[in-house]
Design an enzyme around this catalytic site. Sequence first.
Site, PDB file in Angstrom:
ATOM      1  N   GLU A 111       0.828  -1.013   0.149  1.00 16.56           N
ATOM      2  CA  GLU A 111      -0.107  -0.053   0.253  1.00 16.56           C
ATOM      3  C   GLU A 111       0.850   1.321  -0.188  1.00 16.56           C
ATOM      4  O   GLU A 111       2.266   1.161   0.332  1.00 16.56           O
ATOM      5  CB  GLU A 111      -0.871   0.033   1.293  1.00 16.56           C
ATOM      6  CG  GLU A 111      -2.011  -1.077   1.233  1.00 16.56           C
ATOM      7  CD  GLU A 111      -2.775  -0.932   2.511  1.00 16.56           C
ATOM      8  OE1 GLU A 111      -4.031  -1.182   2.213  1.00 16.56           O
ATOM      9  OE2 GLU A 111      -2.708  -1.043   3.463  1.00 16.56           O
ATOM     10  N   CYS A 124       3.427   8.429   1.369  1.00 12.76           N
ATOM     11  CA  CYS A 124       4.207   7.559   2.315  1.00 12.76           C
ATOM     12  C   CYS A 124       4.150   6.228   1.551  1.00 12.76           C
ATOM     13  O   CYS A 124       3.301   5.727   0.894  1.00 12.76           O
ATOM     14  CB  CYS A 124       3.088   7.454   3.331  1.00 12.76           C
ATOM     15  SG  CYS A 124       3.691   6.241   4.555  1.00 12.76           S
ATOM     16  N   CYS A 131       6.893  -7.213   6.491  1.00 11.40           N
ATOM     17  CA  CYS A 131       7.897  -6.599   7.333  1.00 11.40           C
ATOM     18  C   CYS A 131       8.532  -7.595   8.037  1.00 11.40           C
ATOM     19  O   CYS A 131       7.602  -8.468   8.712  1.00 11.40           O
ATOM     20  CB  CYS A 131       7.464  -5.377   8.008  1.00 11.40           C
ATOM     21  SG  CYS A 131       8.773  -4.501   9.043  1.00 11.40           S
ATOM     22  N   CYS A 135       7.267  -5.666  15.240  1.00  9.78           N
ATOM     23  CA  CYS A 135       6.851  -4.840  16.289  1.00  9.78           C
ATOM     24  C   CYS A 135       5.323  -5.116  16.668  1.00  9.78           C
ATOM     25  O   CYS A 135       4.287  -5.032  15.795  1.00  9.78           O
ATOM     26  CB  CYS A 135       7.060  -3.416  16.027  1.00  9.78           C
ATOM     27  SG  CYS A 135       8.366  -2.782  15.500  1.00  9.78           S
ATOM     28  N   CYS A 138       2.200  -2.849  15.329  1.00 10.91           N
ATOM     29  CA  CYS A 138       2.256  -2.306  13.998  1.00 10.91           C
ATOM     30  C   CYS A 138       1.572  -3.604  13.254  1.00 10.91           C
ATOM     31  O   CYS A 138       2.045  -4.646  13.235  1.00 10.91           O
ATOM     32  CB  CYS A 138       3.487  -2.266  13.525  1.00 10.91           C
ATOM     33  SG  CYS A 138       3.567  -1.808  11.603  1.00 10.91           S
ATOM     34  N   CYS A 362      -0.137   5.792  10.415  1.00 13.38           N
ATOM     35  CA  CYS A 362       1.133   4.854  10.866  1.00 13.38           C
ATOM     36  C   CYS A 362       0.778   3.534  11.427  1.00 13.38           C
ATOM     37  O   CYS A 362      -0.071   3.381  12.382  1.00 13.38           O
ATOM     38  CB  CYS A 362       1.876   5.562  11.663  1.00 13.38           C
ATOM     39  SG  CYS A 362       2.131   7.279  11.244  1.00 13.38           S
TER      40      CYS A 362
HETATM   41  N1  SAH Z   1      10.011  -0.099   9.451  1.00 12.38           N
HETATM   42  C1  SAH Z   1      10.090   1.485   9.562  1.00 12.38           C
HETATM   43  C2  SAH Z   1       9.027   2.200   8.472  1.00 12.38           C
HETATM   44  C3  SAH Z   1       7.824   2.162   8.887  1.00 12.38           C
HETATM   45  S1  SAH Z   1       7.277   3.762   9.410  1.00 12.38           S
HETATM   46  C4  SAH Z   1      10.101   2.023  11.082  1.00 12.38           C
HETATM   47  O1  SAH Z   1       9.245   1.280  11.929  1.00 12.38           O
HETATM   48  O2  SAH Z   1      10.648   2.909  11.242  1.00 12.38           O
HETATM   49  C5  SAH Z   1       5.838   3.670  10.412  1.00 12.38           C
HETATM   50  C6  SAH Z   1       5.840   4.015  11.547  1.00 12.38           C
HETATM   51  O3  SAH Z   1       4.799   4.175  12.131  1.00 12.38           O
HETATM   52  C7  SAH Z   1       6.949   3.715  12.535  1.00 12.38           C
HETATM   53  O4  SAH Z   1       7.289   4.789  13.357  1.00 12.38           O
HETATM   54  C8  SAH Z   1       6.015   2.811  13.273  1.00 12.38           C
HETATM   55  O5  SAH Z   1       6.610   2.532  14.753  1.00 12.38           O
HETATM   56  C9  SAH Z   1       4.894   3.657  13.590  1.00 12.38           C
HETATM   57  N2  SAH Z   1       3.807   2.694  14.074  1.00 12.38           N
HETATM   58  C10 SAH Z   1       3.534   1.319  13.924  1.00 12.38           C
HETATM   59  N3  SAH Z   1       2.545   0.879  14.152  1.00 12.38           N
HETATM   60  C11 SAH Z   1       1.673   2.320  14.789  1.00 12.38           C
HETATM   61  C12 SAH Z   1       0.421   2.266  15.546  1.00 12.38           C
HETATM   62  N4  SAH Z   1      -0.061   1.168  15.467  1.00 12.38           N
HETATM   63  N5  SAH Z   1       0.255   3.707  15.716  1.00 12.38           N
HETATM   64  C13 SAH Z   1       1.270   4.513  15.478  1.00 12.38           C
HETATM   65  N6  SAH Z   1       2.205   4.320  14.998  1.00 12.38           N
HETATM   66  C14 SAH Z   1       2.567   3.106  14.466  1.00 12.38           C
END
Ligand code: SAH
Length: 372
Positions: A111, A124, A131, A135, A138, A362
Site C-alpha cells: 500500500e 508514504c 515486514c 513490532c 504495528c 502509521c
Molecule cells: N519499519 C520502519 C518504517 C515504517 S514507519 C519503521 O518502523 O520506522 C511506520 C511508523 O509508524 C513507525 O514509526 C512505526 O513504529 C509507527 N507505527 C507502527 N504502528 C503504529 C501504530 N499502531 N500507531 C502509531 N504508529 C505506529
Amino acid sequence: MSDQPKTGQLTFVAPRRAKPQRHLADLTMAERRAAVTELGEKPFRADQLSRHYFAKLTGSPEEMTDLPGDSRERLVSQLMPSLLTPVREITCDDGMTRKTLWKLFDGSLVESVLMRYPDRVTMCVSSQAGCGMNCPFCATGQAGLTRNMSTAEIVEQVVAGARALARGDVPGGPARVSNIVFMGMGEPMANYKAVIGAVRRLVDPAPEGLGISARGVTVSTVGLVPAIEKLAAEGLPVTLAVSLHAPDDELRDTLVPINTRWKVAEVLGAAWDYAAKTKRRVSIEYALIKDINDQEWRADLLGRLLKGKLVHVNLIPLNPTPGSKWTASRPEDERAFVRRLESHGVAVTVRDTRGREIDGACGQLAAATPAP
Ligand code: SAH
C-alpha cells in the site's frame, strides 16, 4: 504469504522469490543507455524514454512521438513494464488523503498513501511486501515478511501519485509530490540497496529522476545500526527517522524487537553521527501507548537522552490495529508527556492521524485482500 512470526522473532533476510522485471527506474542513466544499446537502439533513446517517464510522467507508447514507431512498443515493454496494478483506492479528508492497494507481478500486495496539505504533498511509500521487524503494535509486522520490493516498484508508487496529481485527480488542482516518507510497509534499512536506488531516482534531477528535493525525503527505521552508518556515508541529505517508542531497553526490547540486537544507546549514537555528518535534524518517532510507554518518568528519561541534540520528536497517538490490546494515551497523559519533553528543551510535535478512518495511518498498512 509468509507464516505469522512468533513474538519477538526477527526476519532480516527476505525469502528468495522471483524478481520483478527490470525497469528503467532500476537503472542509472549510464545503465539505461547500455540497456537501450543492447536492444539495438541508439543510446540517446534512453534519455528520451527517461524524459517520458520521469518528466512527462507517461508510460504509453502512443505519446512517445519522438521515438520511431517500431521501437516504441519494444522499448516500453522491455524498459517500462507496468509493475504495479491498482487493486483498490480509498479516500478520506474530502479526497485529500488517498490510500492505494497495489498488486505486484507475483500477487504480493503493498500500500501507499498520498496526503495533500495546503503547502505540500507527502507520499508514504512501502519498501517491502510485509515486514520482518515484528513490532507488536504495528499491523504490517504481524503478517511477516513476504519479499523485498525492487527499486522500480518503490519508485512506481511515487510516479503513480505524481500522475494522479498532475491529472488533477486530487482535489485542489494540479500539483507535484514534494515530500516522500519511507513509512509505509516494510523496514527500508533491511532492503538497503533497493531503497537507496529509489532515493537516488527520486532526488536525481529530470530526466535521470523525479527531481524531488532530498530535504523532502525521510527514511524511517526501527534502528538497524550498520545500515544507518552506511546511509550517513551516502552523501544524501535525507532526513533520518528512528522509531524509538521507548527510552529504556527493558521496554524497547518488547515494543521494537530489533532492540535485542542494537540497544537504545547504540541506535541513538548512530543517529547523532548521522546528524553530525548530514547536518540534518533526526526525527524520533514515539507512538504513545496508554499506560505502556507514556509515563512522565519515561518522558523525563527520553528528554535527558535527547537534550541538546539535533533532534525533533514526533509523538504519534497510537493508531488502532486489529487484535491489538493497546490503545492511544489519555489526552492529559499526552499533554504531560509533551510538557516534560519540552522542559528539557527538546522540540516536539504530535503527529496528526491522517488516514486513520481508511486504515492508512502509521502502523495500519496491512494490505488485506479486499472483499470480492
Ligand atoms: N519499519 C520502519 C518504517 C515504517 S514507519 C519503521 O518502523 O520506522 C511506520 C511508523 O509508524 C513507525 O514509526 C512505526 O513504529 C509507527 N507505527 C507502527 N504502528 C503504529 C501504530 N499502531 N500507531 C502509531 N504508529 C505506529
